[in-house]
Design a protein around this motif. Structure first.
Motif, PDB file in Angstrom:
ATOM      1  N   LYS A 165      36.520  34.221  44.873  1.00  0.00           N
ATOM      2  CA  LYS A 165      36.392  35.583  45.416  1.00  0.00           C
ATOM      3  C   LYS A 165      37.756  36.282  45.463  1.00  0.00           C
ATOM      4  N   VAL A 166      38.800  35.526  45.840  1.00  0.00           N
ATOM      5  CA  VAL A 166      40.167  36.076  45.840  1.00  0.00           C
ATOM      6  C   VAL A 166      40.556  36.468  44.417  1.00  0.00           C
ATOM      7  N   LEU A 167      40.289  35.560  43.482  1.00  0.00           N
ATOM      8  CA  LEU A 167      40.623  35.802  42.073  1.00  0.00           C
ATOM      9  C   LEU A 167      39.948  37.084  41.578  1.00  0.00           C
ATOM     10  N   LEU A 168      38.653  37.228  41.869  1.00  0.00           N
ATOM     11  CA  LEU A 168      37.900  38.385  41.371  1.00  0.00           C
ATOM     12  C   LEU A 168      38.398  39.685  41.998  1.00  0.00           C
ATOM     13  N   GLU A 169      38.793  39.604  43.272  1.00  0.00           N
ATOM     14  CA  GLU A 169      39.320  40.779  43.954  1.00  0.00           C
ATOM     15  C   GLU A 169      40.656  41.211  43.347  1.00  0.00           C
ATOM     16  N   LYS A 170      41.539  40.234  43.137  1.00  0.00           N
ATOM     17  CA  LYS A 170      42.844  40.533  42.518  1.00  0.00           C
ATOM     18  C   LYS A 170      42.662  41.081  41.112  1.00  0.00           C
ATOM     19  N   LEU A 171      41.720  40.510  40.376  1.00  0.00           N
ATOM     20  CA  LEU A 171      41.444  40.928  39.008  1.00  0.00           C
ATOM     21  C   LEU A 171      40.962  42.377  38.993  1.00  0.00           C
TER      22      LEU A 171
END
Length: 507
Positions: free
Chosen positions: A482-488
């Protein structure tokens, strides 16, 4: 007295005439086929990610605190826990004294004893036969028969391999011959897993691209196979077609009808079929199921089942076990000419045998605990937890990516990856070209430098001209994903703004 290490310590050796001795192996003398090999999954982006990671450990400042690697399907590296039963069996095989320990369940001990009886000197440390340990090959045949609802499997057609990759390369090696227009052509899906293009380069075969239909959930279109085949016949001899099902990097699960079309096409055009089925346990869409090429071939009738040459591949590395490091795998090869079969065994025997611990791990995957056995409940619980989490992450990934303007992601029906299409503004495309790199490579490098997220550009897998993608695994923990997708998401919006229009001042 002269130190006996003097020559080793001398970094530069001067000849008597004062000239430096040149290296025998240089970029000029290197085998050109090695130079031609590219493998994006461990390419320049990943090297850079490693450098940044080391920098962070040494206290270098970056706009993030960790590198999130979503570049490779390596489950355990991303925090997945091993399946207890598999590790118990392999531990018992490695250290048989544990067979006396009360802390290991009886069903694990029974499997370990059986495997050890098949090993020379009852030790995992002895070479096995080149095709693998007999009893493990027998277990693989039983597994295939059960998976395919009774389609017969002969253990003499089973070869244990060092991961699926080794089997794939061995079969390709057998198929490459001829010169000029009669050189072997290998049909591969685009996008593809770069093992195929790398092996084709190394073997100097001819790569024949057939494009998957992105607008139709990466389905395989039979008309596209005919187009690619006819075009290739002009300059090579197409001899083999490779299929990855479920797809890597594209995550699609092939319909039964599609598989039947491919097999009919291979039958008509006299092609050898290679079916990469390492993700057969990774199907997440509730309305889809995995169909093996072998089962469909059988159901097409004896005229097909007894003639089409088919090699199918499976592995310990994917599925729910994720045991990449054991390098375990198998292939089943059907309808091979008997003399050719002897040649295949000869070829495999040069490498002696696949790692025997990997063979043991493969055995557990094809021979898991049964409902009446003591380990069944825990095994079933662990397996369901892994596959359930992956199914959830597949959905989260697809849904989140599709909320980002300029990103379009097909459903992740299976396997372990999303392969979304990204819109890259023309100005960014121009800048990338001026830097001598593909636009999605520039995008992924920028993403890594600004967010610490490591993905693989779509150009490493192949894509239709003018389209751009990246591959990301769905393996990070749900929180990390979820962190990865938000940063992306934030990065992508910023990237679009930066390159949007000339009126905007460039930041």
């Amino acid at each position: 007295p002269k130190s006996r290490f003097s020559t080793a310590e001398a970094t530069v050796i001067l000849r008597e005439d004062g000239k430096m001795r040149e290296k025998t192996l240089t970029m000029d003398t290197l085998n050109p086929q090695v130079k031609a090999v590219e493998y994006a999954v461990r390419g320049p982006i990943v090297t850079k990610a490693g450098d940044i990671e080391r920098g962070l450990q040494q206290g270098q400042k970056h706009p993030f605190t960790e590198v999130i690697k979503a570049n490779i399907g390596d489950s355990h590296a991303m925090g997945q826990k091993p399946i207890t039963f598999l590790r118990q069996v392999v531990a018992l095989c490695s250290f048989p004294e544990l067979l006396n320990s009360p802390s290991f369940p009886e069903d694990a001990k029974q499997r370990a004893r059986r495997i050890l009886q098949g090993c020379g000197g009852q030790s995992l440390g002895s070479y096995s036969a080149s095709q693998g340990v007999d009893c493990i090959r027998q277990d693989v045949a039983v597994y295939i028969e059960q998976r395919d609802k009774g389609v017969p499997a002969d253990w003499d057609n089973i070869y244990l391999t060092t991961g699926a990759s080794d089997g794939i390369v061995s079969i390709l090696k057998m198929l490459v011959s001829g010169q000029g227009r009669s050189r072997s052509g290998v049909m591969i899906p685009i996008p593809q897993y770069p093992l195929y293009s790398a092996a084709i380069s190394e073997l100097e075969a001819v790569q024949i691209n057939y494009y998957l239909d992105e607008d139709n959930c990466w389905a395989l279109d039979i008309n596209e196979l005919h187009r690619a085949y006819q075009a290739a016949k002009e300059h090579c001899h197409p001899r083999v077609i490779c299929i990855i099902n479920p797809g890597n990097p594209t995550g699609q699960v092939q319909s039964r009808k599609c598989i039947e079309d491919v097999l009919h096409f291979a039958y008509e055009e006299n092609l050898f079929v290679m079916s990469d089925e390492v993700y057969q346990d990774n199907v997440y869409s509730p309305d889809l199921q995995f169909h093996s090429f072998k089962k469909v071939l059988y159901e097409m009738g004896p005229e097909y089942f007894n003639t089409v040459e088919l090699a199918s591949f499976h592995s310990t590395s994917k599925g729910y076990s994720g045991e990449c490091g054991f390098r375990g795998g198998y292939m089943e090869v059907l309808n091979l000419d008997l003399e050719v079969k002897a040649q295949l065994v000869k070829l495999l025997s040069v490498r002696l045998c696949p790692p025997v611990s990997g063979q043991a791990a493969m055995d557990v995957i094809v021979n898991p605990p049964l409902p009446h056995e003591p380990s069944y409940l825990q095994f079933h619980k662990e397996k369901s937890a892994v596959l359930g989490a992956l199914a959830e992450k597949a959905q989260v990934t697809e849904q989140t990516l599709n909320t980002v303007p300029g990103i379009k992601c097909n459903p992740v029906q299976g396997a372990m990856y999303a392969f979304p299409r990204i819109f890259i503004p023309p100005r960014a495309v121009e800048e990338a070209k001026s830097l001598g790199m593909s636009p999605d490579m520039m995008y992924c490098l920028r993403l890594l430098e600004e967010t610490g997220i490591c993905l693989v550009p779509g150009s490493g897998f192949g894509q239709r001209e003018g389209t751009y993608h990246f591959r990301m695994t769905i393996l990070p923990t749900t929180e990390k994903l979820k962190v990865l997708l938000e940063k992306l998401r934030d990065f992508h919006i910023k990237f679009l703004k930066e390159y949007a229009s000339l009126e905007e001042p460039k930041r």
